[in-house]
Scaffold this motif. Structure first.
Motif, PDB file in Angstrom:
ATOM      1  N   GLU A  63       6.318  10.871   0.598  1.00 35.30           N
ATOM      2  CA  GLU A  63       6.868  10.029  -0.458  1.00 35.30           C
ATOM      3  C   GLU A  63       7.246   8.670   0.101  1.00 35.30           C
ATOM      4  OE1 GLU A  63      11.040  10.032  -2.688  1.00 35.30           O
ATOM      5  OE2 GLU A  63       9.766  11.690  -3.342  1.00 35.30           O
ATOM      6  N   LYS A 121       4.196   8.804  -4.399  1.00 39.83           N
ATOM      7  CA  LYS A 121       3.556   9.413  -3.235  1.00 39.83           C
ATOM      8  C   LYS A 121       3.079   8.291  -2.318  1.00 39.83           C
ATOM      9  CE  LYS A 121       2.003  13.341  -5.960  1.00 39.83           C
ATOM     10  NZ  LYS A 121       0.827  14.000  -6.551  1.00 39.83           N
ATOM     11  N   ALA A 139       0.099  11.148   1.592  1.00 39.20           N
ATOM     12  CA  ALA A 139      -0.236  12.034   0.475  1.00 39.20           C
ATOM     13  C   ALA A 139      -1.598  11.662  -0.108  1.00 39.20           C
ATOM     14  CB  ALA A 139       0.844  11.962  -0.598  1.00 39.20           C
ATOM     15  N   PHE A 140      -1.872  10.368  -0.173  1.00 35.59           N
ATOM     16  CA  PHE A 140      -3.155   9.876  -0.687  1.00 35.59           C
ATOM     17  C   PHE A 140      -4.308  10.358   0.189  1.00 35.59           C
ATOM     18  CE2 PHE A 140      -6.306   6.331  -0.762  1.00 35.59           C
ATOM     19  CZ  PHE A 140      -6.666   6.402  -2.104  1.00 35.59           C
ATOM     20  N   LEU A 148      -4.899  14.065  -0.256  1.00 35.69           N
ATOM     21  CA  LEU A 148      -5.613  14.339  -1.497  1.00 35.69           C
ATOM     22  C   LEU A 148      -7.101  14.046  -1.346  1.00 35.69           C
ATOM     23  CD1 LEU A 148      -5.540  15.153  -4.517  1.00 35.69           C
ATOM     24  CD2 LEU A 148      -5.217  12.717  -5.018  1.00 35.69           C
ATOM     25  N   THR A 162      -9.891  17.086  -1.765  1.00 44.44           N
ATOM     26  CA  THR A 162     -10.751  17.076  -2.957  1.00 44.44           C
ATOM     27  C   THR A 162     -12.165  16.561  -2.664  1.00 44.44           C
ATOM     28  OG1 THR A 162      -9.947  14.876  -3.576  1.00 44.44           O
ATOM     29  CG2 THR A 162      -8.794  16.781  -4.531  1.00 44.44           C
ATOM     30  N   CYS A 206      -9.692   5.963 -12.349  1.00 43.85           N
ATOM     31  CA  CYS A 206      -8.925   5.481 -11.207  1.00 43.85           C
ATOM     32  C   CYS A 206      -8.528   4.034 -11.472  1.00 43.85           C
ATOM     33  CB  CYS A 206      -9.753   5.563  -9.924  1.00 43.85           C
ATOM     34  SG  CYS A 206      -8.916   4.834  -8.492  1.00 43.85           S
ATOM     35  N   ARG A 215       0.736  11.904 -13.823  1.00 43.00           N
ATOM     36  CA  ARG A 215      -0.483  11.515 -13.111  1.00 43.00           C
ATOM     37  C   ARG A 215      -0.182  11.374 -11.624  1.00 43.00           C
ATOM     38  NH1 ARG A 215      -2.769  12.917 -17.481  1.00 43.00           N
ATOM     39  NH2 ARG A 215      -3.346  11.349 -18.984  1.00 43.00           N
ATOM     40  N   ASP A 216      -1.238  11.403 -10.817  1.00 39.12           N
ATOM     41  CA  ASP A 216      -1.098  11.137  -9.390  1.00 39.12           C
ATOM     42  C   ASP A 216      -0.951   9.628  -9.201  1.00 39.12           C
ATOM     43  OD1 ASP A 216      -1.323  13.737  -8.239  1.00 39.12           O
ATOM     44  OD2 ASP A 216      -3.465  13.706  -8.681  1.00 39.12           O
ATOM     45  N   PHE A 231       0.287   6.608  -6.281  1.00 38.87           N
ATOM     46  CA  PHE A 231       0.505   6.391  -4.862  1.00 38.87           C
ATOM     47  C   PHE A 231       0.791   4.922  -4.592  1.00 38.87           C
ATOM     48  CE2 PHE A 231      -2.592   9.707  -5.548  1.00 38.87           C
ATOM     49  CZ  PHE A 231      -2.182  10.740  -4.731  1.00 38.87           C
ATOM     50  N   ARG A 255      -6.876  12.422 -13.956  1.00 36.01           N
ATOM     51  CA  ARG A 255      -7.927  13.422 -13.739  1.00 36.01           C
ATOM     52  C   ARG A 255      -8.204  14.281 -14.958  1.00 36.01           C
ATOM     53  NH1 ARG A 255      -6.746  16.403  -8.213  1.00 36.01           N
ATOM     54  NH2 ARG A 255      -4.578  15.793  -8.311  1.00 36.01           N
TER      55      ARG A 255
END
Length: 153
Positions: free
Chosen positions: A2, A9, A13-14, A17, A21, A31, A69-70, A72, A84
């Motif tokens: 974080e 994030k 974290a990015f 991910l 994925t 995006c 949502r994600d 960052f 997503r």
């Protein structure tokens, strides 16, 4: 995982991910790559506390506009939002609301948005959104030349 300044994030974290994925197929994906305009100048003119406030305002706006949502903060003034699920057009519409909010607070961002269907991994979409953001940022600074502002100070 974080970012301490914004609560979003962070880059770690990015990157995680992206790795996790790499082989995932995303049926619908949008995006948004954002970059704060004028952070350097704001820091120089009013101090880093003012710049930190700008970054928090952007993060708060993203959280309010794109709940669940994600999101960052991947660099000093760079942000990524991944939608997503749902219709990509809805993500673009929300981006418009976010831009209006940020501008009403006296800030500006450059952005790139990319929609994709049945995309494997995130790298290509993120890179394309980054490229679009950079083009938008060049246009912004063509109209708001940093050097002229710095000379006046």
């Amino acid at each position: 995982m974080e970012d301490q300044s914004t609560g979003l994030k962070n880059r770690n974290a990015f990157e995680k991910l992206l790795g996790d994925t790499r082989d995932t197929v995303f049926p619908l994906l949008a995006c948004i790559f954002l970059d704060a305009n004028g952070l350097h100048e704001l820091n120089n003119a009013l101090g880093h506390a003012a710049g930190d406030q700008m970054l928090r305002a952007i993060a708060d706006g993203l959280r309010d506009t794109f709940p669940g949502r994600d999101m960052f903060r991947i660099g000093g003034d760079e942000f990524v939002v991944l939608c997503r699920d749902g219709a990509p057009d809805a993500c673009a519409e929300k981006l418009d609301h976010f831009i209006q909010r940020i501008e009403a607070e006296g800030y500006s961002v450059s952005y790139g948005i990319v929609n994709a269907e049945n995309e494997t991994g995130l790298e290509r979409v993120i890179q394309e959104a980054d490229d679009r953001m950079l083009a938008h940022k060049r246009t912004y600074y063509d109209q708001h030349d940093r050097r002229r502002k710095e000379r006046r100070v």
